[in-house]
Design a protein around this motif. Structure first.
Motif, PDB file in Angstrom:
ATOM      1  N   PHE A 136      -4.311 -11.393   7.722  1.00 10.90           N
ATOM      2  CA  PHE A 136      -4.750 -10.422   6.721  1.00 10.90           C
ATOM      3  C   PHE A 136      -4.744 -11.017   5.308  1.00 10.90           C
ATOM      4  N   SER A 137      -3.872 -11.974   5.080  1.00  6.87           N
ATOM      5  CA  SER A 137      -3.906 -12.695   3.807  1.00  6.87           C
ATOM      6  C   SER A 137      -5.232 -13.441   3.687  1.00  6.87           C
ATOM      7  N   LYS A 140      -7.872 -10.956   2.809  1.00  5.24           N
ATOM      8  CA  LYS A 140      -7.755 -10.603   1.388  1.00  5.24           C
ATOM      9  C   LYS A 140      -8.392 -11.666   0.506  1.00  5.24           C
ATOM     10  N   LYS A 152       2.763  -1.256   9.436  1.00 10.18           N
ATOM     11  CA  LYS A 152       2.710  -2.098   8.239  1.00 10.18           C
ATOM     12  C   LYS A 152       3.192  -3.505   8.575  1.00 10.18           C
ATOM     13  N   LEU A 156       3.277  -7.988   2.904  1.00 11.50           N
ATOM     14  CA  LEU A 156       1.821  -7.949   2.746  1.00 11.50           C
ATOM     15  C   LEU A 156       1.444  -6.704   1.954  1.00 11.50           C
ATOM     16  N   THR A 157       0.813  -6.910   0.801  1.00  8.89           N
ATOM     17  CA  THR A 157       0.309  -5.793   0.013  1.00  8.89           C
ATOM     18  C   THR A 157      -1.120  -5.517   0.453  1.00  8.89           C
ATOM     19  N   SER A 158      -1.328  -4.406   1.122  1.00 13.28           N
ATOM     20  CA  SER A 158      -2.658  -4.080   1.636  1.00 13.28           C
ATOM     21  C   SER A 158      -2.828  -2.572   1.689  1.00 13.28           C
ATOM     22  N   ASN A 159      -4.064  -2.141   1.926  1.00 12.39           N
ATOM     23  CA  ASN A 159      -4.308  -0.725   2.161  1.00 12.39           C
ATOM     24  C   ASN A 159      -3.578  -0.303   3.432  1.00 12.39           C
ATOM     25  N   GLU A 314     -12.959   1.182  -1.091  1.00 12.22           N
ATOM     26  CA  GLU A 314     -12.973  -0.263  -1.360  1.00 12.22           C
ATOM     27  C   GLU A 314     -14.350  -0.853  -1.112  1.00 12.22           C
ATOM     28  N   LYS A 322      -4.744  -1.553  -4.052  1.00 15.16           N
ATOM     29  CA  LYS A 322      -4.421  -1.306  -2.659  1.00 15.16           C
ATOM     30  C   LYS A 322      -3.638   0.000  -2.552  1.00 15.16           C
ATOM     31  N   GLN A 324      -1.310   2.705  -0.564  1.00 16.43           N
ATOM     32  CA  GLN A 324      -0.309   2.843   0.489  1.00 16.43           C
ATOM     33  C   GLN A 324       0.017   4.328   0.630  1.00 16.43           C
TER      34      GLN A 324
END
Length: 341
Positions: A136-137, A140, A152, A156-159, A314, A322, A324
């Motif tokens: 996922f990085s 991104k 989760k 990892l900072t994601s939607n 997005e 992002k 959450q």
């Protein structure tokens, strides 16, 4: 039979391909094409059974109006219900949806992500089975839109759209304690590194600790997701006998709970007189069974709707932040949790 094209329609009417394209893409009025001409073009397209090439149009416009959905197990009622809602909301926004199931296999999940990207889907909603956020990085870095649902990933900072698993598990375990049970077994499912499973175990342990009960690791068992029925039978046959002799059971998902119900019924073990039970995940069966099953209900449809809206924001460039979203759960008290209910 050869598929008809814009050029075929244009030649049959002795007009330009551009004119036909404008009409079929609802751009006729904008480009000064008379209503009469538009009607003739549309009728001819129907007569020739013209089918637009959405992929080619998507490549031309940079969008295919298609979303991808990867769930961990499409046979699970939880994911099936969520997938239905995701498709419904996507359709409301004029998007099609491609369904995939990773079967809790991290390698298959990566293959599915690559396949969906090759098919030029505009974004992906994923219930991941990955242990870390490497793949996922990479997405991104490519600015590829995606939303994680249900599960989760650490660091990892994601939607993300999911629920408060910790609180749900805490309340379920505490309900059993309030009803007088002390030897509460926990059945979790593989892979145990998933955030949902880890958070539910934390909630269980925290409820025990805060009520003065020491967690016994021998009462915490992992059920392999590929062999739930047989493993539940083996585990319960052990936990229900000395030296363990549990008096209550908390299972972390509906598939495990159903397997428990089946085994206990076969063995003529009464719920809740012999062993009380609470489940994470609420399904229709639980309110119809005898006894009815106490369960932590998740807002499944709301998770799905939220995920689609986050993804479309997005895709359409409405946000770069992002999101959450952690939705609350609700403990539905029924007869299986025993005394006082």
């Amino acid at each position: 039979m050869k598929k008809k094209s814009l050029s075929d329609i244009a030649r049959s009417l002795n007009v330009s391909k551009t004119l036909v394209s404008f009409v079929l893409n609802d751009q006729g009025d904008k480009n000064g094409i008379s209503s009469k001409t538009q009607k003739i073009v549309l009728e001819r397209a129907r007569e020739m059974n013209y089918k637009p090439n959405h992929m080619a149009r998507g490549l031309r416009l940079g969008k295919t109006q298609t979303l991808g959905l990867i769930v961990a197990d499409i046979s699970n009622t939880f994911y099936a219900k969520m997938a239905k809602k995701i498709e419904e909301v996507a359709n409301q926004h004029h998007y099609n949806l491609i369904f995939c199931s990773s079967d809790e296999n991290p390698e298959k999940e990566i293959e599915l992500i690559n396949m969906l990207k090759e098919r030029q889907v505009d974004g992906i909603i994923i219930s991941t089975t990955q242990k870390n956020g490497a793949v996922f990085s990479w997405l991104k870095k490519e600015n590829y839109p995606f939303v994680l649902i249900d599960r989760k990933l650490p660091k990892l900072t994601s939607n993300f759209a999911g629920v408060d698993n910790f609180t749900g598990a805490y309340e379920a375990t505490e309900q059993l304690i309030k009803n007088g049970y002390r030897k509460i077994g926990l059945l979790k499912i593989s892979p145990t590194y998933l955030s949902t499973i880890a958070d539910r175990e934390r909630g269980y342990r925290s409820a025990l600790k805060n009520n003065g009960i020491r967690a016994n690791n021998k009462l915490i068992r992992t059920i392999n997701c590929s062999d739930i029925r047989q493993q539940v039978r083996a585990v319960l046959s052990e936990l229900l006998e000395p030296p363990y002799k549990i008096d209550a059971l908390f299972s972390v998902n509906n598939n495990i709970t159903v397997a428990c119900m089946e085994y206990l019924n076969e063995m003529n073990i009464n719920i809740p007189l012999d062993v009380a039970m609470v489940s994470f995940d609420d399904i229709d069966l639980f309110r119809l069974s005898c006894p009815t099953i106490t369960a932590v209900a998740q807002p499944v449809e709301e998770i799905g709707e939220c995920a689609v809206n986050i993804l479309l924001d997005e895709i359409n460039g409405l946000t770069t932040d992002k999101k959450q979203v952690l939705l609350p759960v609700k403990l539905i008290k029924r007869r299986s949790c025993g005394r006082g209910v």
